[in-house]
Design an enzyme around this catalytic site. Structure first.
Site, PDB file in Angstrom:
ATOM      1  N   CYS A 144       0.815  -1.196   0.000  1.00  0.00           N
ATOM      2  CA  CYS A 144       0.000   0.000   0.000  1.00  0.00           C
ATOM      3  C   CYS A 144       0.861   1.264   0.000  1.00  0.00           C
ATOM      4  O   CYS A 144       0.949   1.970   1.014  1.00  0.00           O
ATOM      5  CB  CYS A 144      -0.869  -0.070   1.247  1.00  0.00           C
ATOM      6  SG  CYS A 144      -2.479   0.553   0.951  1.00  0.00           S
ATOM      7  N   TYR A 158      21.894  -6.970  -1.337  1.00  0.00           N
ATOM      8  CA  TYR A 158      21.093  -5.847  -0.834  1.00  0.00           C
ATOM      9  C   TYR A 158      19.615  -5.989  -1.184  1.00  0.00           C
ATOM     10  O   TYR A 158      18.934  -4.990  -1.438  1.00  0.00           O
ATOM     11  CB  TYR A 158      21.653  -4.506  -1.337  1.00  0.00           C
ATOM     12  CG  TYR A 158      23.125  -4.357  -1.031  1.00  0.00           C
ATOM     13  CD1 TYR A 158      23.555  -4.207   0.279  1.00  0.00           C
ATOM     14  CD2 TYR A 158      24.091  -4.408  -2.029  1.00  0.00           C
ATOM     15  CE1 TYR A 158      24.915  -4.101   0.582  1.00  0.00           C
ATOM     16  CE2 TYR A 158      25.443  -4.310  -1.738  1.00  0.00           C
ATOM     17  CZ  TYR A 158      25.843  -4.153  -0.430  1.00  0.00           C
ATOM     18  OH  TYR A 158      27.169  -4.053  -0.137  1.00  0.00           O
TER      19      TYR A 158
HETATM   20  N1  LLP Z   1      33.070  -2.172   2.512  1.00  0.00           N
HETATM   21  C1  LLP Z   1      32.428  -1.095   3.024  1.00  0.00           C
HETATM   22  C2  LLP Z   1      33.118  -0.259   3.988  1.00  0.00           C
HETATM   23  C3  LLP Z   1      31.123  -0.796   2.600  1.00  0.00           C
HETATM   24  O1  LLP Z   1      30.502   0.276   3.100  1.00  0.00           O
HETATM   25  C4  LLP Z   1      30.482  -1.621   1.653  1.00  0.00           C
HETATM   26  C5  LLP Z   1      29.113  -1.345   1.219  1.00  0.00           C
HETATM   27  C6  LLP Z   1      31.190  -2.739   1.161  1.00  0.00           C
HETATM   28  C7  LLP Z   1      32.490  -2.976   1.599  1.00  0.00           C
HETATM   29  C8  LLP Z   1      30.611  -3.672   0.120  1.00  0.00           C
HETATM   30  O2  LLP Z   1      30.378  -2.960  -1.043  1.00  0.00           O
HETATM   31  P1  LLP Z   1      29.913  -3.714  -2.403  1.00  0.00           P
HETATM   32  O3  LLP Z   1      31.093  -4.469  -2.918  1.00  0.00           O
HETATM   33  O4  LLP Z   1      28.792  -4.599  -2.039  1.00  0.00           O
HETATM   34  O5  LLP Z   1      29.490  -2.571  -3.255  1.00  0.00           O
HETATM   35  N2  LLP Z   1      22.261  -0.909  -0.419  1.00  0.00           N
HETATM   36  C9  LLP Z   1      23.024  -0.379  -1.524  1.00  0.00           C
HETATM   37  C10 LLP Z   1      24.508  -0.661  -1.353  1.00  0.00           C
HETATM   38  C11 LLP Z   1      25.082  -0.145  -0.067  1.00  0.00           C
HETATM   39  C12 LLP Z   1      26.549  -0.445   0.064  1.00  0.00           C
HETATM   40  C13 LLP Z   1      27.050  -0.082   1.417  1.00  0.00           C
HETATM   41  N3  LLP Z   1      28.444  -0.361   1.637  1.00  0.00           N
HETATM   42  C14 LLP Z   1      22.483  -0.966  -2.810  1.00  0.00           C
HETATM   43  O6  LLP Z   1      21.551  -1.750  -2.767  1.00  0.00           O
HETATM   44  O7  LLP Z   1      22.955  -0.624  -3.889  1.00  0.00           O
END
Ligand code: LLP
Length: 377
Positions: A304, A333
């Protein structure tokens, strides 16, 4: 939710000559226990952002001395767990450093710390990391606590959905300069942690995007030139495209201007489109006959909220009620950001083996699970 082992990452990547270097998987991307166990067996450590993620990493059998606790708001209680377990801890601010010292005293154990530095071109907008011009303050603070803190490295994280590895090289250049500065003051710093942030091909455009191995290749010589060990913290790039959200079409409607495919999945299970206007590729499960008429649809859930959509303006044939509809690349995510909004209980998760056999790897939540929170009050 479904995961396919056929598409699980192969982590036999090029750590050549970087012997003490590590893939540390960011648990926040997907915290399914089976996935964690699988990644641990492939040799990953873990990136933690809460005490519960730390407990889960332990449960999944990770060696906690190959894990790092990141975050701008780590609470003392969780820092004590990290100190007791020998987890590496990132220093994010002055108050964070004070809390780490308190946790070390409480645990009776010296904590290995990394300073989170901002190589970002626009650090003003980041709530993470130390103010680089205050580096000396942090070095003095570490020196003042020889029984509580051991500075082992520097960390940075450049952002999300990065599609070119060059910026990792640029960041690494800046980071090794900081490390030179830190070493010049007598610290034996061994680790460069370059963070995560690699993107995937959400648009299914066929683009070949860099993988963790390309990131390692890009910075290898620089890292070796300083005799450092490298840590990378991938989340999305390890897990996003091995999973999809499987839905059923509830019905098709029009409001006179727009056509809608209404499915049983929603922003509750997969919030990225609603929250970030993110694109997730959508397909119907049944093959489309070549003569099928294609129309433009918004794919929406039953929640909703007008913001409840999975895809906008998608060209699809008109599906019959009950048709399967898949939202791709839901491994990162999605479930980890799912809610029970509108009391839509989180769905079960399934693991698909390479031979096509399917096993449940997480129970779906039930109404009874919700009611339990109110029992015995
Ligand atoms: N290391 C740190 C310090 C981080 O803040 C993050 C993700 C990662 C590693 C891993 O990053 P990756 O390789 O997954 O990009 N919810 C958002 C993404 C938020 C990411 C936060 N930090 C989305 O759905 O796109």
């Amino acid at each position: 939710m479904g995961f396919s082992t056929a598409r699980m990452p192969r982590l036999r990547t090029s750590w050549e000559r970087l012997e003490e270097s590590h893939h540390w998987y960011a648990i926040k991307a997907n915290s399914n226990l089976k996935i964690l166990q699988h990644l641990r067996k492939l040799g990953c450590g873990a990136v933690l952002v809460s005490g519960n993620e730390l407990k889960l990493a332990l449960h999944a059998g990770f060696d906690l001395t190959k894990c790092i606790f990141n975050g701008n708001g780590k609470i003392l209680e969780d820092l004590v767990l990290a100190a007791q377990a020998g987890v590496f801890v990132n220093v994010d601010s002055e108050f964070d450093l004070e809390n780490i010292v308190t946790a070390a005293k409480f645990a009776g154990r010296k904590v290995n710390v990394l300073l989170r530095i901002n190589p970002d071109v626009d650090p003003q907008n980041s709530k993470f990391g130390i103010r680089n011009e205050k580096l000396q303050w942090f070095l003095d603070a570490v020196k003042a606590h020889p029984d509580e803190l051991k500075l082992v490295g520097a960390h940075c994280h450049l952002g999300s959905t990065i599609t070119k590895v060059d910026i990792f090289r640029d960041a690494a250049v800046l980071m090794v300069n900081y490390i030179d500065e830190i070493r010049a003051q007598g610290f034996e710093v061994d680790y460069l942690n370059i963070g995560g942030g690699l993107g995937i091909d959400y648009y299914h455009s066929g683009a070949v995007l860099p993988k963790p191995r390309d990131l390692i290749d890009t910075v290898r010589e620089l890292v070796l030139s300083r005799n450092l060990n490298l840590i990378i913290e991938p989340g999305r790039s390890l897990i996003a495209n091995i999973c999809c959200l499987v839905n059923r079409v509830t019905g098709v409607k029009t409001n006179g201007t727009k056509n809608f495919i209404v499915i049983d999945g929603s922003m509750a299970e997969l919030i990225r489109p609603s929250l970030y206007d993110a694109y997730q590729h959508i397909e119907l499960v049944s093959p489309t006959p070549p003569d099928a008429e294609i129309s433009t649809f918004d794919v929406v859930g039953p929640v909703c909220e007008s913001a409840d959509f999975l895809g906008k303006e998608r060209q699809l044939p008109t599906p019959a009620k009950g048709t399967g509809l898949v939202v791709h690349d839901a491994g990162a995510y999605c479930m980890s950001m799912a809610s029970t909004y509108n009391l839509k209980m989180r769905p079960p998760e399934y693991w698909v083996e390479e031979d096509g056999s399917v096993t449940k790897i997480r129970h779906g939540e039930t109404f009874e699970d919700h009611i339990r929170f109110f029992e015995g009050l």
